[in-house]
Motif scaffolding. Structure first.
Motif, PDB file in Angstrom:
ATOM      1  N   THR A  67      42.882 -58.984 111.128  1.00 26.26           N
ATOM      2  CA  THR A  67      42.658 -59.790 112.142  1.00 26.26           C
ATOM      3  C   THR A  67      41.419 -60.353 112.580  1.00 26.26           C
ATOM      4  O   THR A  67      41.340 -61.399 113.154  1.00 26.26           O
ATOM      5  N   ILE A  69      39.577 -61.850 110.035  1.00 28.39           N
ATOM      6  CA  ILE A  69      39.584 -62.817 109.028  1.00 28.39           C
ATOM      7  C   ILE A  69      39.984 -64.426 109.507  1.00 28.39           C
ATOM      8  O   ILE A  69      40.999 -64.395 109.836  1.00 28.39           O
ATOM      9  N   ASP A  70      39.075 -65.416 109.330  1.00 25.66           N
ATOM     10  CA  ASP A  70      39.638 -66.751 109.531  1.00 25.66           C
ATOM     11  C   ASP A  70      40.140 -67.505 108.381  1.00 25.66           C
ATOM     12  O   ASP A  70      40.989 -68.126 108.591  1.00 25.66           O
ATOM     13  N   CYS A  88      49.420 -64.843 102.470  1.00 26.29           N
ATOM     14  CA  CYS A  88      48.280 -65.053 103.419  1.00 26.29           C
ATOM     15  C   CYS A  88      48.653 -66.271 104.647  1.00 26.29           C
ATOM     16  O   CYS A  88      48.484 -65.915 105.788  1.00 26.29           O
ATOM     17  N   LYS A  93      46.855 -67.080 108.096  1.00 30.89           N
ATOM     18  CA  LYS A  93      45.452 -67.047 107.729  1.00 30.89           C
ATOM     19  C   LYS A  93      45.101 -68.437 107.053  1.00 30.89           C
ATOM     20  O   LYS A  93      45.887 -68.698 105.955  1.00 30.89           O
ATOM     21  N   THR A 120      48.979 -73.606 109.872  1.00 30.19           N
ATOM     22  CA  THR A 120      47.760 -73.123 109.275  1.00 30.19           C
ATOM     23  C   THR A 120      47.319 -73.862 108.095  1.00 30.19           C
ATOM     24  O   THR A 120      47.853 -74.375 107.194  1.00 30.19           O
TER      25      THR A 120
END
Ligand SMILES: NC(=O)c1ccc[n+]([C@@H]2O[C@H](COP(=O)([O-])OP(=O)(O)OC[C@H]3O[C@@H](n4cnc5c(N)ncnc54)[C@H](OP(=O)(O)O)[C@@H]3O)[C@@H](O)[C@H]2O)c1
Length: 325
Positions: A67, A69-70, A88, A93, A120
Motif C-alpha cells: 500500500t 507504492i504509488d 498491478c 497501482k 489508474t
C-alpha cells in the motif's frame, strides 16, 4: 499541485534495464525507490541494497499489494508485460511498463481497458519520446522550416553472441529483433510521419525461430517512405536520417538514447547537443510523476492511442514476416 509529494516507486523484475532505471530514479528529488520485487528474494535484496531500497519481495504480487507504492515499473521480458500489468492495475497501482507494451494489440487493448476500469494510470515506457534531443527533433519538424518529410531511414542493430539462455534468443520470452529494437525505428516513423498506408517487410530467422534481423519499408501518401531495419546479430549505426524538402535532420548514433542532432539547410550543417548526465530514463519517470500529480490515468505524450498504433504496426510487420509467438 502538491509539489512536496514524494512518489514511492516499486520495480518489478530485477534485470538489466531495471538497474539502469533504478540509477536514474536516484536523480529525481521527489522520487523514492521504495520496494523491489524479484522471483528470488536474495536477488531482490541484492538489488535493493544497491539503491538503499527499504523493502524487498520474493514475489511480484507482494509488490503489487504494497500500500506504500504509488507507481510500479515493469521490467520483465515482453511476454510477461500483459499479466504483470493486469496484476498491478488490479491492485490499483499506477504502471509504467517496458516496451513493447505487450505481445499483440488484443493484449494492449485489454490493459488499456483495465486502466480505465480501475481509473489508474498506465503508460508504455517509450523513453525516447521524453529525451531532450528527440523532443527537439519533433518540435523542429512541427516548425516546418525544412518543409515536408520526403523520407526516413532508421536502424537499430546490435551484435549478440548466440546464447540460447539469453531472452533475445528465446522465442518463448518474445525474443527477436523486431519486438526488442525494431520497435524504435517503427516508433520514429510513427512519431514523425504517422500511420503508413502500406507495409513491406522481410526477416531472417535464427535457429531458435526468432527474427535475427528485419527489413521494413513503410509507404505513405505522396511517395513518402520509411526504410527501417533491426538486428540482434549485427551492430549497425543506429541513426535516424530524415530527408525533408529543404534540408535534412540526422539524429546521431544512437538515435533512441540521449544523443545529438545535425540539421542541414541550404548546404550548411549545424550540430545541436543535448548533454544528459543520467542514462536518460529519468525523463519518462518525471513525466509519469507529473501525470499522477495532475490525476491523469493516461499520458499526454505516450497516449493509449499511440501505444495502440505502435502495437498494431508491430502486429502488421509480424504478419508480413510470418512471425508468430
Ligand atoms: N527502455 C529501454 O531502453 C530498454 C532496454 C532494455 C530492455 N528493455 C525492455 O525491458 C524488458 C526487460 O529487458 P532486460 O534486458 O532488462 O531483460 P533481463 O535482463 O533478462 O531482465 C528481465 C527480468 O525479468 C524477470 N523475469 C520474470 N520472468 C522471467 C523469465 N521467465 N525469464 C527471465 N526473466 C524473467 C527477471 O527478474 P527477477 O529474476 O528479478 O524476477 C529478469 O531479471 C524487455 O521487455 C525489454 O524490451 C527496455
Amino acid at each position: 499541485m502538491n509539489s512536496n509529494k514524494i512518489y514511492n516507486w516499486g520495480i518489478l523484475g530485477c534485470g538489466k534495464i531495471a538497474h539502469k532505471f533504478a540509477q536514474d530514479l536516484q536523480s529525481i528529488p521527489n522520487a523514492k525507490l521504495q520496494a523491489v520485487a524479484s522471483r528470488n528474494i536474495e536477488k531482490a535484496k541484492d538489488f535493493g541494497d544497491t539503491y538503499q531500497t527499504p523493502t524487498h519481495y520474493g514475489s511480484y504480487i507482494e509488490l503489487a499489494k504494497d500500500t506504500k507504492i504509488d507507481i510500479i515499473y515493469i521490467a520483465t521480458p515482453h511476454v510477461f508485460h500483459y499479466e504483470n500489468t493486469m496484476m498491478c492495475l488490479n491492485e490499483k497501482k499506477a504502471v509504467l511498463c517496458e516496451k513493447p507494451f505487450a505481445m499483440n494489440k488484443a493484449q494492449v487493448s485489454e490493459m488499456i481497458q483495465m486502466a480505465k476500469t480501475q481509473n489508474t494510470f498506465l503508460m508504455e515506457a517509450l523513453w525516447t519520446y521524453f529525451l531532450p534531443h528527440y523532443e527537439f527533433v519533433l518540435q523542429t519538424l512541427k516548425g516546418n522550416q525544412l518543409g515536408k518529410i520526403k523520407s526516413l531511414k532508421a536502424d537499430f542493430g546490435f551484435a549478440s553472441t548466440f546464447d540460447p539462455n539469453n531472452r533475445i534468443f528465446r522465442k518463448e520470452l518474445g525474443g527477436g529483433s523486431l519486438l526488442d529494437v525494431g520497435i524504435y525505428p517503427l516508433f520514429a516513423a510513427l512519431s514523425m510521419i504517422g500511420i503508413p498506408e502500406k507495409i513491406e517487410a522481410s526477416a531472417n530467422f535464427g535457429e531458435t525461430g526468432i527474427d535475427e534481423d528485419c527489413n521494413m519499408t513503410l509507404h505513405y501518401k505522396n511517395k513518402v517512405s520509411a526504410n527501417l531495419f533491426s538486428s540482434v546479430i549485427q551492430k549497425t549505426e543506429t541513426k535516424a536520417f530524415i530527408q525533408l524538402e529543404y534540408g535534412s535532420i540526422i539524429i546521431n548514433s544512437r538515435f533512441h538514447e540521449p544523443s545529438s542532432v545535425t540539421i542541414t539547410k541550404d548546404g550548411d550543417s549545424k550540430l545541436y547537443e543535448f548533454p544528459v548526465v543520467t542514462n536518460g530514463y529519468n525523463y519518462e519517470a518525471i513525466h509519469v510523476q507529473n501525470m499522477l500529480e495532475r490525476g491523469n490515468i493516461e499520458s499526454t505524450v505516450m497516449s493509449f492511442e499511440k501505444s495502440l498504433n505502435l502495437i498494431e504496426l508491430l502486429d502488421n510487420v509480424r504478419k508480413e514476416i510470418k512471425l508468430e509467438y
